[in-house]
Design a protein around this motif. Sequence first.
Motif, mmCIF file in Angstrom:
data_model
loop_
_atom_site.group_PDB
_atom_site.id
_atom_site.type_symbol
_atom_site.label_atom_id
_atom_site.label_comp_id
_atom_site.label_asym_id
_atom_site.label_seq_id
_atom_site.Cartn_x
_atom_site.Cartn_y
_atom_site.Cartn_z
ATOM 1 N N GLU A 82 26.235 34.123 28.725
ATOM 2 C CA GLU A 82 27.251 34.083 27.604
ATOM 3 C C GLU A 82 28.690 33.191 28.126
ATOM 4 O OE1 GLU A 82 30.140 37.327 25.619
ATOM 5 O OE2 GLU A 82 28.521 38.251 26.950
ATOM 6 N N LEU A 83 28.913 32.458 27.178
ATOM 7 C CA LEU A 83 30.216 31.588 27.444
ATOM 8 C C LEU A 83 31.301 32.222 26.451
ATOM 9 C CD1 LEU A 83 28.305 28.374 27.216
ATOM 10 C CD2 LEU A 83 29.820 28.727 28.892
ATOM 11 N N SER A 84 32.184 32.870 27.008
ATOM 12 C CA SER A 84 33.243 33.629 26.565
ATOM 13 C C SER A 84 34.696 33.122 26.987
ATOM 14 C CB SER A 84 33.114 35.083 26.616
ATOM 15 O OG SER A 84 33.117 35.560 27.816
ATOM 16 N N ARG A 85 35.733 33.227 26.171
ATOM 17 C CA ARG A 85 36.970 32.840 26.253
ATOM 18 C C ARG A 85 37.609 33.841 27.437
ATOM 19 N NH1 ARG A 85 37.782 27.497 25.466
ATOM 20 N NH2 ARG A 85 37.079 27.019 23.285
ATOM 21 N N ARG A 86 38.484 33.255 28.406
ATOM 22 C CA ARG A 86 39.130 33.970 29.302
ATOM 23 C C ARG A 86 40.624 34.254 28.923
ATOM 24 N NH1 ARG A 86 36.482 35.670 33.764
ATOM 25 N NH2 ARG A 86 38.381 35.484 35.048
ATOM 26 N N ASP A 87 41.069 35.245 28.985
ATOM 27 C CA ASP A 87 42.544 35.462 28.568
ATOM 28 C C ASP A 87 43.347 35.139 29.802
ATOM 29 O OD1 ASP A 87 42.717 37.794 30.095
ATOM 30 O OD2 ASP A 87 42.069 38.886 28.111
ATOM 31 N N ALA A 88 44.692 35.176 29.434
ATOM 32 C CA ALA A 88 45.788 34.763 30.692
ATOM 33 C C ALA A 88 45.826 35.897 31.590
ATOM 34 C CB ALA A 88 47.300 34.506 29.917
ATOM 35 N N GLU A 89 45.326 37.313 31.307
ATOM 36 C CA GLU A 89 45.665 38.365 32.198
ATOM 37 C C GLU A 89 44.353 38.311 33.411
ATOM 38 O OE1 GLU A 89 45.740 39.286 28.678
ATOM 39 O OE2 GLU A 89 47.459 38.881 29.102
ATOM 40 N N ARG A 90 43.513 37.619 33.062
ATOM 41 C CA ARG A 90 42.470 37.285 34.030
ATOM 42 C C ARG A 90 42.725 36.366 35.186
ATOM 43 N NH1 ARG A 90 37.211 39.191 33.083
ATOM 44 N NH2 ARG A 90 37.046 38.761 35.370
ATOM 45 N N ARG A 91 42.684 36.786 36.352
ATOM 46 C CA ARG A 91 43.100 35.877 37.512
ATOM 47 C C ARG A 91 42.435 34.446 37.685
ATOM 48 N NH1 ARG A 91 44.190 39.083 42.735
ATOM 49 N NH2 ARG A 91 44.584 36.979 43.356
ATOM 50 N N SER A 92 41.442 34.311 36.899
ATOM 51 C CA SER A 92 40.513 33.205 37.412
ATOM 52 C C SER A 92 40.541 32.058 36.414
ATOM 53 C CB SER A 92 38.949 33.830 37.410
ATOM 54 O OG SER A 92 38.498 34.396 36.243
ATOM 55 N N VAL A 137 35.031 25.025 31.601
ATOM 56 C CA VAL A 137 34.421 26.116 32.037
ATOM 57 C C VAL A 137 34.430 26.534 33.132
ATOM 58 C CG1 VAL A 137 32.054 27.208 31.822
ATOM 59 C CG2 VAL A 137 32.772 25.430 30.277
ATOM 60 N N VAL A 138 34.746 27.774 33.468
ATOM 61 C CA VAL A 138 35.027 28.539 34.841
ATOM 62 C C VAL A 138 33.731 29.178 35.096
ATOM 63 C CG1 VAL A 138 37.380 28.335 34.861
ATOM 64 C CG2 VAL A 138 36.388 30.364 33.923
ATOM 65 N N GLN A 161 39.693 28.435 43.456
ATOM 66 C CA GLN A 161 40.508 29.593 44.344
ATOM 67 C C GLN A 161 39.686 30.608 44.605
ATOM 68 O OE1 GLN A 161 43.367 31.963 41.802
ATOM 69 N NE2 GLN A 161 42.259 31.240 39.739
ATOM 70 N N ARG A 162 39.934 31.500 45.383
ATOM 71 C CA ARG A 162 39.333 32.829 45.691
ATOM 72 C C ARG A 162 40.594 34.113 45.559
ATOM 73 N NH1 ARG A 162 34.776 32.307 50.571
ATOM 74 N NH2 ARG A 162 33.823 30.516 49.936
ATOM 75 N N PHE A 163 40.124 35.225 45.048
ATOM 76 C CA PHE A 163 40.865 36.083 45.041
ATOM 77 C C PHE A 163 40.010 37.473 44.979
ATOM 78 C CE2 PHE A 163 39.045 34.641 40.873
ATOM 79 C CZ PHE A 163 38.733 35.534 40.384
ATOM 80 N N GLU A 165 39.161 40.964 43.267
ATOM 81 C CA GLU A 165 39.036 41.594 41.918
ATOM 82 C C GLU A 165 37.797 42.442 42.132
ATOM 83 O OE1 GLU A 165 39.961 40.326 37.523
ATOM 84 O OE2 GLU A 165 38.522 39.032 38.503
ATOM 85 N N TRP A 166 37.950 43.793 41.339
ATOM 86 C CA TRP A 166 36.840 44.674 41.474
ATOM 87 C C TRP A 166 36.571 44.931 42.892
ATOM 88 C CZ3 TRP A 166 35.429 40.719 37.746
ATOM 89 C CH2 TRP A 166 36.015 40.975 36.463
ATOM 90 N N GLY A 167 37.525 45.269 44.002
ATOM 91 C CA GLY A 167 37.245 45.506 45.213
ATOM 92 C C GLY A 167 36.444 44.448 46.111
ATOM 93 N N ALA A 168 36.474 43.194 45.544
ATOM 94 C CA ALA A 168 35.669 42.323 46.358
ATOM 95 C C ALA A 168 36.173 40.879 46.146
ATOM 96 C CB ALA A 168 34.142 42.119 45.774
ATOM 97 N N GLU A 169 35.654 39.838 47.149
ATOM 98 C CA GLU A 169 36.283 38.561 47.054
ATOM 99 C C GLU A 169 35.494 37.795 46.013
ATOM 100 O OE1 GLU A 169 37.830 35.386 50.505
ATOM 101 O OE2 GLU A 169 35.517 35.553 50.152
ATOM 102 N N GLN A 170 36.097 37.421 45.089
ATOM 103 C CA GLN A 170 35.620 36.385 44.015
ATOM 104 C C GLN A 170 35.806 34.985 44.238
ATOM 105 O OE1 GLN A 170 34.019 38.323 41.576
ATOM 106 N NE2 GLN A 170 34.573 40.117 42.713
#
Length: 170
Positions: A82-92, A137-138, A161-163, A165-170
């Motif tokens: 899937e290729l889907s748009r990210r919104d501004a609330e997502r950190r990545s 694309v990210v 970047q690393r951050f 999210e969902w209890g793990a490093e992304q």
Amino acid sequence: MTERGSVAWPPAPIRTERLVLREPEARDRAQFIELFSSPEVGAFIGGPRPRDGCERALPETPERRPGRFVIELDGAMIGTIELSRRDAERRSHVRPDAGEAELGYLFLPEFWGCGYAAEACAAALRWFADALPGEPVVLCTQTANERSMRLAAKLGFTEVQRFQEWGAEQ
């Protein structure tokens, strides 16, 4: 996925050397249930979903939406991209206003390690680049998911970047 440009959907099936990328069909429902309820598949995406919940929630024809492809090998579904748009609330996001597309993929475990993910993702990225030239694309993955980290590098992604999210490093 059309905020920054209009994309005809669904496109003609995309064919690679071994695979076909196409829109979901009713015949894919059982494989979607297997995919979403698999402990191996769920290991890096928050865990598997309960099988009975998937069976109740998944419509007879899995959702068709712009940017979602079923990956088919020899007439059977082996995964999804899937290729889907990210919104501004997502950190990545990499743009200040977000909006870039995120590449996501899931494969049934028996098809891991065969090069299918690289082949299918490369084809989907080529389609996206042709449909929306210049659009970023990210790809986000848990750093603990070594296979996905290697695939990201193979596809030409660079770490931004690393951050957490969902209890793990992304």
